[in-house]
Scaffold this active site. Structure first.
Site, mmCIF file in Angstrom:
data_model
loop_
_atom_site.group_PDB
_atom_site.id
_atom_site.type_symbol
_atom_site.label_atom_id
_atom_site.label_comp_id
_atom_site.label_asym_id
_atom_site.label_seq_id
_atom_site.Cartn_x
_atom_site.Cartn_y
_atom_site.Cartn_z
ATOM 1 N N GLN A 41 11.249 15.828 49.749
ATOM 2 C CA GLN A 41 12.843 15.768 50.757
ATOM 3 C C GLN A 41 13.222 17.764 49.345
ATOM 4 O OE1 GLN A 41 14.028 12.781 47.516
ATOM 5 N NE2 GLN A 41 16.180 13.199 48.676
ATOM 6 N N HIS A 61 11.408 13.089 63.858
ATOM 7 C CA HIS A 61 11.299 14.046 65.341
ATOM 8 C C HIS A 61 12.284 12.880 66.163
ATOM 9 C CE1 HIS A 61 8.360 16.624 62.871
ATOM 10 N NE2 HIS A 61 9.507 17.141 62.207
ATOM 11 N N ASP A 74 11.117 19.380 57.404
ATOM 12 C CA ASP A 74 10.241 20.322 58.011
ATOM 13 C C ASP A 74 10.089 21.363 57.328
ATOM 14 O OD1 ASP A 74 10.226 18.781 60.618
ATOM 15 O OD2 ASP A 74 10.667 20.415 62.366
ATOM 16 N N HIS A 144 6.765 8.513 46.774
ATOM 17 C CA HIS A 144 8.042 8.475 47.318
ATOM 18 C C HIS A 144 8.542 8.951 48.641
ATOM 19 C CE1 HIS A 144 11.984 10.106 44.581
ATOM 20 N NE2 HIS A 144 12.557 9.568 46.094
ATOM 21 N N ASN A 188 9.153 4.932 44.089
ATOM 22 C CA ASN A 188 9.533 5.010 43.531
ATOM 23 C C ASN A 188 11.125 3.889 44.628
ATOM 24 O OD1 ASN A 188 12.419 6.576 42.413
ATOM 25 N ND2 ASN A 188 12.322 6.439 45.023
ATOM 26 N N ASN A 330 16.357 3.923 37.503
ATOM 27 C CA ASN A 330 16.927 4.889 38.715
ATOM 28 C C ASN A 330 18.694 4.303 38.927
ATOM 29 O OD1 ASN A 330 14.652 6.263 39.336
ATOM 30 N ND2 ASN A 330 14.459 5.938 41.179
HETATM 31 C C1 GBH Z 1 17.725 7.274 45.083
HETATM 32 O O1 GBH Z 1 18.279 6.044 45.318
HETATM 33 C C2 GBH Z 1 16.114 7.742 46.199
HETATM 34 O O2 GBH Z 1 15.267 7.961 44.622
HETATM 35 C C3 GBH Z 1 16.537 9.555 46.084
HETATM 36 O O3 GBH Z 1 15.483 10.247 46.958
HETATM 37 C C4 GBH Z 1 17.674 9.733 46.530
HETATM 38 O O4 GBH Z 1 17.710 10.883 47.047
HETATM 39 C C5 GBH Z 1 18.538 9.591 45.835
HETATM 40 O O5 GBH Z 1 18.475 8.432 45.121
HETATM 41 C C6 GBH Z 1 20.240 9.770 46.470
HETATM 42 O O6 GBH Z 1 20.422 9.152 47.130
HETATM 43 O O7 GBH Z 1 22.990 6.262 53.374
HETATM 44 O O8 GBH Z 1 24.244 4.149 53.066
HETATM 45 O O9 GBH Z 1 22.220 4.398 54.148
HETATM 46 C C7 GBH Z 1 19.373 5.628 45.330
HETATM 47 C C8 GBH Z 1 19.625 4.857 46.370
HETATM 48 C C9 GBH Z 1 18.957 5.009 48.638
HETATM 49 C C10 GBH Z 1 21.064 4.719 47.730
HETATM 50 C C11 GBH Z 1 19.294 5.052 49.744
HETATM 51 C C12 GBH Z 1 21.076 4.776 48.904
HETATM 52 C C13 GBH Z 1 20.722 5.031 51.423
HETATM 53 C C14 GBH Z 1 22.506 4.321 51.975
HETATM 54 N N1 GBH Z 1 19.866 4.871 47.309
HETATM 55 N N2 GBH Z 1 20.757 4.554 50.081
HETATM 56 S S1 GBH Z 1 22.837 4.269 53.687
#
Ligand code: GBH
Length: 495
Positions: A41, A61, A74, A144, A188, A330
């Site tokens: 990220q 990609h 990237d 992660h 994670n 989390n």
């Molecule tokens: C965390 O996941 C992650 O550990 C972290 O990398 C991320 O940046 C952060 O949360 C913020 O999201 O887009 O509707 O398909 C938290 C759990 C996993 C919940 C990904 C939302 C995507 C839902 N999240 N999920 S969607």
């Protein structure tokens, strides 16, 4: 392109408004505050200095249209080159620790430990030295979500052999960094990358819910336990470190007071969180009984000759049970659960197995992420549930945070922090939950997976259009720095 860049670079300005309270809310002096990021990220530098390809490189990609605005990681926030500025921001914030992840393919380009990329080791050593020079404790996540593509070509987390390869990778990390790093997180959010990656359309995008997600989870649990035991055997005596895991736990509140919704909510908690927490943190070990029972039963009804949920051997149950020195939690949001009365569909699905329907209240305050509503009381309930279910484990909040649009005047982020930290304070001081640290997600705006750069979680805003990815402190950074330095919630902030 112009429009996309404009959207990305546009900063909205909103008014500042902060709730004040007369009572001072303080955490203990030993309590630690930190900030978090993850390799894919923020780092960028996806193909330089010997780094191998990860499943997120390949996926973004090959399927740019699956990511908001066709963006990818990237370059991201270019932390591969800007780590000194990152640490400088942590110094400004006054945080005690930094949670970041190491990229498996940056260290082992082909995923296997026969070939170690020295430049990768050098990069993380530079970062670790910089942190040390400023007295910031590293909290390192081994995985992660950026799996080496070579291992995905073998089936990734669905192939049992991957647990051995993960142990090999972890050994390289302990050997290379174990004298500097003493707190480790193996994974994670296995729920997220197994359910969304193998059950859904996050990388690698297998879309095989109710099947590949369970295979993934099974091998992740084995890999986690094996790494924990390996550390105890080979490194604990000399390095004296701690190994844990980060699990995602949204609070699941029954939608009504009816018995069946109460029951459905509990089943959903066991499926989302118990899936990984029960084998590691419960007395009995193994999958939650209700998960075993439901998936076995539904698999049979769907004419599978065996359950879609794999089985641990008794040795594996023992190996995994107790395999964590602490729990990384989390937490972001809360859902409402109703019992799902639909007939069993013929095709496998995690949601059907779980048997609940999730929703959120329309009047819960929104964020910039569809799934993330602001519900501070759910945090306290989640912590209390963990305390009761797993005998009050030592817990570090490894992520909590909120997404908003671009802009420096993020008073809504300050409100989120204020609300969630009050809930945490109650959980610790009134309910005696054993929480020893708190991590805000995220230090700065970054590549938010399928949502691209559209959802910003940072205390620091990143200008992704500028060549040097300029980072600027938001209003919330000032709030958080006051908290990290004094261990007390700022009483009135902003105006
Ligand atoms: C965390 O996941 C992650 O550990 C972290 O990398 C991320 O940046 C952060 O949360 C913020 O999201 O887009 O509707 O398909 C938290 C759990 C996993 C919940 C990904 C939302 C995507 C839902 N999240 N999920 S969607």
């Amino acid at each position: 392109m112009t429009i996309i860049l404009y959207t990305l670079c546009f900063a909205a300005f909103v008014g500042v408004r902060v709730a004040a309270d007369n009572e001072r809310i303080c955490f203990s002096n030993k309590f630690k505050f930190g900030v978090a990021t993850a390799a894919y990220q923020i780092e960028g530098a996806w193909n330089v200095s010997g780094k191998g390809e990860s499943i997120w490189d390949r996926y973004t990609h090959n399927y740019p249209e699956r990511v908001f605005d066709h963006h990818n990681g990237d370059t991201a926030a270019d932390s591969y080159h800007l780590y000194k500025r990152d640490v400088e921001m942590m110094v400004e914030l006054g945080v005690q620790f930094y949670r970041f992840s190491m990229s498996w393919p940056r260290i082992l380009p082909n995923g296997l430990s026969n070939e170690i990329n020295e430049d990768g080791i050098i990069y993380y050593n530079l970062l670790l030295n910089e942190l040390k020079a400023h007295n910031i404790i590293p909290l390192v996540t081994m995985y992660h979500w950026d799996l080496p593509q070579t291992l995905q070509d073998l089936g990734g987390w669905t192939n049992p052999i991957i647990a051995d390869y993960f142990v090999d990778y972890a050994r390289v990390l302990f050997e290379s960094f174990g004298d500097t790093v003493d707190t480790w997180l193996t994974f994670n959010e296995p729920y997220s990358f197994c359910y969304e990656g193998y059950g859904g359309d996050a990388a690698p995008g297998a879309n095989a819910s109710g099947f590949e997600d369970y295979l993934c989870g099974h091998n992740v649990l084995r890999a986690h336990g094996m790494v924990y035991r390996m550390y105890q055997q080979e490194f604990a005596d000399t390095q004296k470190g701690h190994v844990g895991i980060s699990l995602d736990f949204a609070w699941q509140e029954p939608a009504t007071t009816s018995e069946e919704d109460q029951h459905a909510a509990e089943v959903v908690r066991q499926f989302f969180f118990g899936w990984f927490a029960h084998p590691i943190f419960s007395q009995a070990g193994d999958y939650p009984a209700v998960m075993r029972k439901r998936i076995d039963y539904i698999s049979k009804r769907q004419h599978f000759p065996r359950s879609r949920l794999p089985t641990f051997s008794p040795e594996e149950v023992r190996m995994i049970r107790g395999s964590a020195d602490f729990l990384g939690l989390n937490h972001y949001t809360t859902y409402l659960v109703k019992r799902n009365r639909n007939k069993i569909a013929p095709q496998p699905s995690f949601m059907t197995d779980m048997g609940g329907t999730l929703s959120q209240k329309p009047d819960w305050p929104k964020s910039n992420s569809t799934w993330l509503k602001v519900v501070p009381w759910g945090f306290r309930k989640a912590l209390n549930w963990v305390k009761a279910e797993y005998n009050n484990p030592i817990t570090i909040i490894t992520e909590n945070g909120v997404s908003l649009e671009a802009g420096l005047q993020d008073s809504r982020r300050v409100n989120y922090l204020d609300g969630y930290l009050r809930a945490l304070h109650n959980a610790i001081f009134k309910d005696k939950c054993n929480v020893v640290g708190y991590t805000y997600w995220s230090l700065m705006d970054n590549f938010e997976w399928l949502r691209g750069f559209s959802e910003r979680f940072g205390l620091y805003e990143v200008n992704f259009c500028s060549a040097n990815k300029t980072r600027t402190a938001r209003l919330s950074a000032g709030f958080y720095s006051k908290l990290a330095k004094t261990k007390c919630l700022p009483v009135s902030w902003g105006v």
